[in-house]
Design a protein around this motif. Structure first.
Motif, PDB file in Angstrom:
ATOM      1  N   ASP A  21       0.824  -1.215   0.000  1.00 40.98           N
ATOM      2  CA  ASP A  21       0.000   0.000   0.000  1.00 40.98           C
ATOM      3  C   ASP A  21       0.856   1.262   0.000  1.00 40.98           C
ATOM      4  OD1 ASP A  21      -2.340  -1.463  -0.016  1.00 40.98           O
ATOM      5  OD2 ASP A  21      -2.701  -1.254   2.147  1.00 40.98           O
ATOM      6  N   GLN A  22       2.051   1.194   0.560  1.00 33.04           N
ATOM      7  CA  GLN A  22       2.923   2.361   0.644  1.00 33.04           C
ATOM      8  C   GLN A  22       3.638   2.680  -0.672  1.00 33.04           C
ATOM      9  OE1 GLN A  22       3.197   4.474   3.309  1.00 33.04           O
ATOM     10  NE2 GLN A  22       1.477   3.251   4.046  1.00 33.04           N
ATOM     11  N   VAL A  23       3.672   1.727  -1.595  1.00 30.15           N
ATOM     12  CA  VAL A  23       4.304   1.964  -2.896  1.00 30.15           C
ATOM     13  C   VAL A  23       3.357   2.823  -3.731  1.00 30.15           C
ATOM     14  CG1 VAL A  23       5.225   0.904  -5.004  1.00 30.15           C
ATOM     15  CG2 VAL A  23       5.548  -0.224  -2.779  1.00 30.15           C
ATOM     16  N   ALA A  24       3.877   3.881  -4.318  1.00 29.60           N
ATOM     17  CA  ALA A  24       3.043   4.825  -5.072  1.00 29.60           C
ATOM     18  C   ALA A  24       2.563   4.239  -6.397  1.00 29.60           C
ATOM     19  CB  ALA A  24       3.831   6.104  -5.338  1.00 29.60           C
ATOM     20  N   TRP A  25       1.300   4.539  -6.735  1.00 25.64           N
ATOM     21  CA  TRP A  25       0.779   4.241  -8.064  1.00 25.64           C
ATOM     22  C   TRP A  25       1.268   5.334  -8.998  1.00 25.64           C
ATOM     23  CZ3 TRP A  25      -1.572  -0.221  -9.108  1.00 25.64           C
ATOM     24  CH2 TRP A  25      -2.232  -0.921  -8.092  1.00 25.64           C
ATOM     25  N   ARG A  26       1.580   4.979 -10.244  1.00 26.33           N
ATOM     26  CA  ARG A  26       1.970   5.976 -11.245  1.00 26.33           C
ATOM     27  C   ARG A  26       1.080   5.781 -12.469  1.00 26.33           C
ATOM     28  NH1 ARG A  26       4.238   2.991 -14.963  1.00 26.33           N
ATOM     29  NH2 ARG A  26       5.436   1.160 -14.425  1.00 26.33           N
ATOM     30  N   PRO A  27       0.681   6.882 -13.101  1.00 27.11           N
ATOM     31  CA  PRO A  27      -0.168   6.754 -14.294  1.00 27.11           C
ATOM     32  C   PRO A  27       0.576   6.020 -15.417  1.00 27.11           C
ATOM     33  CG  PRO A  27      -0.006   9.042 -13.572  1.00 27.11           C
ATOM     34  CD  PRO A  27       0.965   8.260 -12.755  1.00 27.11           C
ATOM     35  N   VAL A  34      -5.627   4.066 -15.975  1.00 26.14           N
ATOM     36  CA  VAL A  34      -4.761   2.913 -15.715  1.00 26.14           C
ATOM     37  C   VAL A  34      -3.539   3.404 -14.958  1.00 26.14           C
ATOM     38  CG1 VAL A  34      -3.463   0.991 -16.726  1.00 26.14           C
ATOM     39  CG2 VAL A  34      -5.542   1.837 -17.867  1.00 26.14           C
ATOM     40  N   VAL A  35      -3.253   2.748 -13.817  1.00 27.30           N
ATOM     41  CA  VAL A  35      -2.091   3.091 -13.004  1.00 27.30           C
ATOM     42  C   VAL A  35      -1.321   1.825 -12.687  1.00 27.30           C
ATOM     43  CG1 VAL A  35      -3.067   5.206 -12.003  1.00 27.30           C
ATOM     44  CG2 VAL A  35      -3.476   3.001 -10.879  1.00 27.30           C
ATOM     45  N   ALA A  36      -0.019   1.983 -12.438  1.00 24.56           N
ATOM     46  CA  ALA A  36       0.849   0.833 -12.147  1.00 24.56           C
ATOM     47  C   ALA A  36       1.636   1.091 -10.879  1.00 24.56           C
ATOM     48  CB  ALA A  36       1.793   0.571 -13.313  1.00 24.56           C
ATOM     49  N   LYS A  37       1.973   0.002 -10.221  1.00 23.46           N
ATOM     50  CA  LYS A  37       2.754   0.030  -8.990  1.00 23.46           C
ATOM     51  C   LYS A  37       3.871  -0.987  -9.157  1.00 23.46           C
ATOM     52  CE  LYS A  37       0.499   0.399  -5.143  1.00 23.46           C
ATOM     53  NZ  LYS A  37      -0.024   0.417  -3.775  1.00 23.46           N
ATOM     54  N   ASP A  38       5.109  -0.521  -9.279  1.00 21.40           N
ATOM     55  CA  ASP A  38       6.254  -1.406  -9.460  1.00 21.40           C
ATOM     56  C   ASP A  38       6.588  -2.084  -8.139  1.00 21.40           C
ATOM     57  OD1 ASP A  38       7.567   1.146 -11.528  1.00 21.40           O
ATOM     58  OD2 ASP A  38       6.643  -0.711 -12.195  1.00 21.40           O
ATOM     59  N   GLY A  43      17.454  -6.108 -13.303  1.00 24.18           N
ATOM     60  CA  GLY A  43      17.806  -5.957 -14.708  1.00 24.18           C
ATOM     61  C   GLY A  43      16.554  -5.732 -15.526  1.00 24.18           C
ATOM     62  N   ASP A  44      16.327  -6.584 -16.547  1.00 22.03           N
ATOM     63  CA  ASP A  44      15.142  -6.452 -17.387  1.00 22.03           C
ATOM     64  C   ASP A  44      13.937  -7.229 -16.863  1.00 22.03           C
ATOM     65  OD1 ASP A  44      16.449  -4.801 -19.170  1.00 22.03           O
ATOM     66  OD2 ASP A  44      17.057  -6.444 -20.480  1.00 22.03           O
ATOM     67  N   LEU A  45      14.101  -7.966 -15.770  1.00 21.25           N
ATOM     68  CA  LEU A  45      12.972  -8.656 -15.150  1.00 21.25           C
ATOM     69  C   LEU A  45      12.200  -7.626 -14.338  1.00 21.25           C
ATOM     70  CD1 LEU A  45      14.852 -11.803 -13.826  1.00 21.25           C
ATOM     71  CD2 LEU A  45      13.539 -11.614 -15.942  1.00 21.25           C
ATOM     72  N   HIS A  46      10.845  -7.686 -14.404  1.00 26.83           N
ATOM     73  CA  HIS A  46      10.061  -6.637 -13.792  1.00 26.83           C
ATOM     74  C   HIS A  46       8.699  -7.179 -13.390  1.00 26.83           C
ATOM     75  CE1 HIS A  46       7.860  -2.582 -14.406  1.00 26.83           C
ATOM     76  NE2 HIS A  46       8.302  -2.672 -13.185  1.00 26.83           N
ATOM     77  N   ASP A  47       8.280  -6.906 -12.155  1.00 30.08           N
ATOM     78  CA  ASP A  47       6.965  -7.302 -11.658  1.00 30.08           C
ATOM     79  C   ASP A  47       6.221  -6.058 -11.198  1.00 30.08           C
ATOM     80  OD1 ASP A  47       7.920  -9.872 -12.038  1.00 30.08           O
ATOM     81  OD2 ASP A  47       8.244 -10.257  -9.907  1.00 30.08           O
ATOM     82  N   ALA A  48       4.962  -5.939 -11.596  1.00 30.07           N
ATOM     83  CA  ALA A  48       4.181  -4.760 -11.240  1.00 30.07           C
ATOM     84  C   ALA A  48       2.706  -5.110 -11.093  1.00 30.07           C
ATOM     85  CB  ALA A  48       4.329  -3.684 -12.317  1.00 30.07           C
ATOM     86  N   LEU A  49       2.028  -4.346 -10.244  1.00 28.63           N
ATOM     87  CA  LEU A  49       0.573  -4.381 -10.196  1.00 28.63           C
ATOM     88  C   LEU A  49       0.072  -3.313 -11.167  1.00 28.63           C
ATOM     89  CD1 LEU A  49      -0.129  -4.581  -6.366  1.00 28.63           C
ATOM     90  CD2 LEU A  49      -0.450  -6.398  -8.063  1.00 28.63           C
ATOM     91  N   CYS A 108     -10.243  -3.675 -12.379  1.00 31.15           N
ATOM     92  CA  CYS A 108      -9.449  -4.890 -12.504  1.00 31.15           C
ATOM     93  C   CYS A 108      -8.020  -4.585 -12.053  1.00 31.15           C
ATOM     94  CB  CYS A 108      -9.453  -5.353 -13.958  1.00 31.15           C
ATOM     95  SG  CYS A 108      -8.659  -6.949 -14.249  1.00 31.15           S
ATOM     96  N   VAL A 109      -7.439  -5.489 -11.274  1.00 28.15           N
ATOM     97  CA  VAL A 109      -6.042  -5.368 -10.866  1.00 28.15           C
ATOM     98  C   VAL A 109      -5.307  -6.611 -11.349  1.00 28.15           C
ATOM     99  CG1 VAL A 109      -4.411  -5.196  -8.949  1.00 28.15           C
ATOM    100  CG2 VAL A 109      -6.589  -3.945  -8.861  1.00 28.15           C
ATOM    101  N   LEU A 110      -4.185  -6.387 -12.046  1.00 26.23           N
ATOM    102  CA  LEU A 110      -3.363  -7.476 -12.577  1.00 26.23           C
ATOM    103  C   LEU A 110      -1.988  -7.446 -11.938  1.00 26.23           C
ATOM    104  CD1 LEU A 110      -3.997  -6.866 -16.398  1.00 26.23           C
ATOM    105  CD2 LEU A 110      -5.314  -8.331 -14.847  1.00 26.23           C
ATOM    106  N   LEU A 111      -1.420  -8.617 -11.710  1.00 30.20           N
ATOM    107  CA  LEU A 111       0.002  -8.746 -11.393  1.00 30.20           C
ATOM    108  C   LEU A 111       0.657  -9.159 -12.698  1.00 30.20           C
ATOM    109  CD1 LEU A 111       2.504  -8.939  -9.572  1.00 30.20           C
ATOM    110  CD2 LEU A 111       1.846 -11.312  -9.100  1.00 30.20           C
ATOM    111  N   GLN A 112       1.522  -8.295 -13.232  1.00 33.51           N
ATOM    112  CA  GLN A 112       2.199  -8.578 -14.500  1.00 33.51           C
ATOM    113  C   GLN A 112       3.678  -8.807 -14.254  1.00 33.51           C
ATOM    114  OE1 GLN A 112       1.508  -6.436 -18.355  1.00 33.51           O
ATOM    115  NE2 GLN A 112       3.566  -5.719 -17.921  1.00 33.51           N
TER     116      GLN A 112
END
Length: 123
Positions: A21-27, A34-38, A43-49, A108-112
């Motif tokens: 919850d403390q991680v900021a959403w960014r447009p 649509v907003v994302a939360k890293d 490196g090039d591996l990346h997980d985000a909500l 909808c919330v996705l984990l990508q």
């Protein structure tokens, strides 16, 4: 408390709901509602909500050099023309169009998870 995206430090990473919850959403540029939360990057591996408001969407253009793995955390929508809801898993192979549309009334919330191909395996 964690307020920025975690980078791989080689140590165990645990993020409780309050940490997330403390991680900021960014447009997401060019995608109204649509907003994302890293959450993590190495490196090039990346997980985000990624959170979609009702009526929003993303074009889902093909990524020729990466696999995407998506877990639908909450809500519903259509990805690549198929209806998905909470608990669904998708694998988006490199080079595959995957527009995200028709978001349900609850959003909808996705984990990508973005996983680049090894060099030389591009589509």
């Amino acid at each position: 408390m964690r307020t920025t995206m975690a980078r791989d430090s080689g140590a165990l990473l645990i993020m409780n709901p309050s940490d997330i919850d403390q991680v900021a959403w960014r447009p997401v540029p060019g995608c109204q509602g649509v907003v994302a939360k890293d959450l993590w990057r190495s490196g090039d591996l990346h997980d985000a909500l990624i959170s979609y408001a009702p009526g929003s969407g993303t074009p889902g253009g093909p990524h020729p050099t990466a696999d995407h793995h998506i877990w639908v955390v909450s809500g519903s929508g259509s990805i690549g023309g198929r209806r998905v809801s909470a608990g669904s898993y998708l694998h988006i192979p490199p080079g595959t169009e995957h527009p995200i549309t028709d978001i349900g009334e609850d959003g909808c919330v996705l984990l990508q998870m973005h996983r680049p191909l090894p060099v030389g395996r591009e589509v």
